[in-house]
Design a protein around this motif. Sequence first.
Motif, short mmCIF file in Angstrom:
data_model
loop_
_atom_site.label_atom_id
_atom_site.label_comp_id
_atom_site.label_asym_id
_atom_site.label_seq_id
_atom_site.Cartn_x
_atom_site.Cartn_y
_atom_site.Cartn_z
N LEU A 1 12.26 5.13 -1.38
CA LEU A 1 11.88 4.84 -2.76
C LEU A 1 12.33 5.96 -3.69
CD1 LEU A 1 10.42 2.80 -4.57
CD2 LEU A 1 8.37 4.16 -4.28
N GLN A 2 12.17 7.22 -3.27
CA GLN A 2 12.64 8.34 -4.08
C GLN A 2 14.15 8.27 -4.28
OE1 GLN A 2 11.32 12.29 -3.11
NE2 GLN A 2 9.22 11.60 -2.74
N HIS A 3 14.87 7.85 -3.24
CA HIS A 3 16.32 7.72 -3.35
C HIS A 3 16.70 6.70 -4.42
CE1 HIS A 3 20.11 5.65 -2.22
NE2 HIS A 3 20.56 6.91 -2.24
N ASN B 1 7.91 3.50 8.40
CA ASN B 1 6.59 4.10 8.23
C ASN B 1 6.48 4.65 6.81
OD1 ASN B 1 7.79 6.67 8.11
ND2 ASN B 1 7.54 7.00 10.30
N PHE B 2 5.35 5.25 6.48
CA PHE B 2 5.11 5.69 5.10
C PHE B 2 6.15 6.71 4.64
CE2 PHE B 2 3.27 8.88 2.23
CZ PHE B 2 3.11 8.09 1.11
N HIS B 3 6.48 7.69 5.49
CA HIS B 3 7.40 8.75 5.07
C HIS B 3 8.80 8.20 4.83
CE1 HIS B 3 4.33 11.72 5.62
NE2 HIS B 3 4.08 11.26 6.84
N GLU B 4 9.22 7.23 5.62
CA GLU B 4 10.53 6.61 5.41
C GLU B 4 10.54 5.79 4.12
OE1 GLU B 4 11.87 6.07 10.07
OE2 GLU B 4 10.60 4.54 9.12
N VAL B 5 9.45 5.07 3.85
CA VAL B 5 9.34 4.31 2.61
C VAL B 5 9.39 5.26 1.41
CG1 VAL B 5 7.76 2.91 1.20
CG2 VAL B 5 8.11 2.35 3.60
N ARG C 1 0.84 -1.21 0.00
CA ARG C 1 0.00 0.00 0.00
C ARG C 1 0.87 1.25 0.00
NH1 ARG C 1 -3.06 -2.24 3.91
NH2 ARG C 1 -2.14 -0.88 5.47
N TYR C 2 1.90 1.25 0.85
CA TYR C 2 2.81 2.39 0.91
C TYR C 2 3.48 2.63 -0.44
CZ TYR C 2 2.68 2.37 6.08
OH TYR C 2 2.30 2.44 7.39
N LEU C 3 3.95 1.56 -1.08
CA LEU C 3 4.64 1.69 -2.37
C LEU C 3 3.69 2.22 -3.45
CD1 LEU C 3 6.79 -1.55 -2.32
CD2 LEU C 3 7.61 0.81 -2.15
N ARG C 4 2.47 1.71 -3.48
CA ARG C 4 1.49 2.19 -4.46
C ARG C 4 1.21 3.68 -4.26
NH1 ARG C 4 -1.68 -2.16 -2.89
NH2 ARG C 4 -1.06 -4.01 -4.01
N GLN C 5 1.05 4.08 -2.99
CA GLN C 5 0.78 5.48 -2.70
C GLN C 5 1.95 6.37 -3.10
OE1 GLN C 5 -2.08 6.82 -1.85
NE2 GLN C 5 -1.18 8.87 -1.85
N VAL D 1 9.75 -3.06 -11.47
CA VAL D 1 9.44 -4.10 -10.49
C VAL D 1 10.19 -3.73 -9.22
CG1 VAL D 1 9.65 -6.52 -9.87
CG2 VAL D 1 8.99 -5.90 -12.18
N ILE D 2 9.46 -3.59 -8.12
CA ILE D 2 10.06 -3.21 -6.84
C ILE D 2 10.02 -4.42 -5.92
CG2 ILE D 2 9.90 -1.71 -4.83
CD1 ILE D 2 8.21 -0.57 -7.88
#
Length: 113
Positions: free
Chosen positions: A101-103, A93-97, A62-66, A82-83
């Motif tokens: 992911l942006q990195h 948590n979401f903000h760390e994910v 869910r976090y990745l999709r968001q 593909v992740i």
Amino acid sequence: MKKSYRIKKNIDFQKVFKQGKSYANRQFVIYVLKKENQKNFRIGLSVSKKIGNAVKRNEIKRYLRQCFHELEGNIKRDNDYVIIARKPAAEMNFHEVNKSLQHVLKVAKVLVS
């Protein structure tokens, strides 16, 4: 996430794994496959049972999709992604994910800023 944005078939996953290029950080591995004449990007998510129970795995997905939904305008459209989530992603948590992911997307040079 719309159906046109998803990779679901095993053959599509295998094609990205075999022909794509991989980039990684501690939490995620991302495979990127360039696809010409594709009007939007597609993502496939892989979260292993080693990461946690079904609730935790679904939370990570869910976090990745968001994250992809929020970055939709900044990601190159003519690619398949593909992740694969690694074990440390389970404690995030979401903000760390999102930051992680942006990195890894910047490392892969697929973010258009």
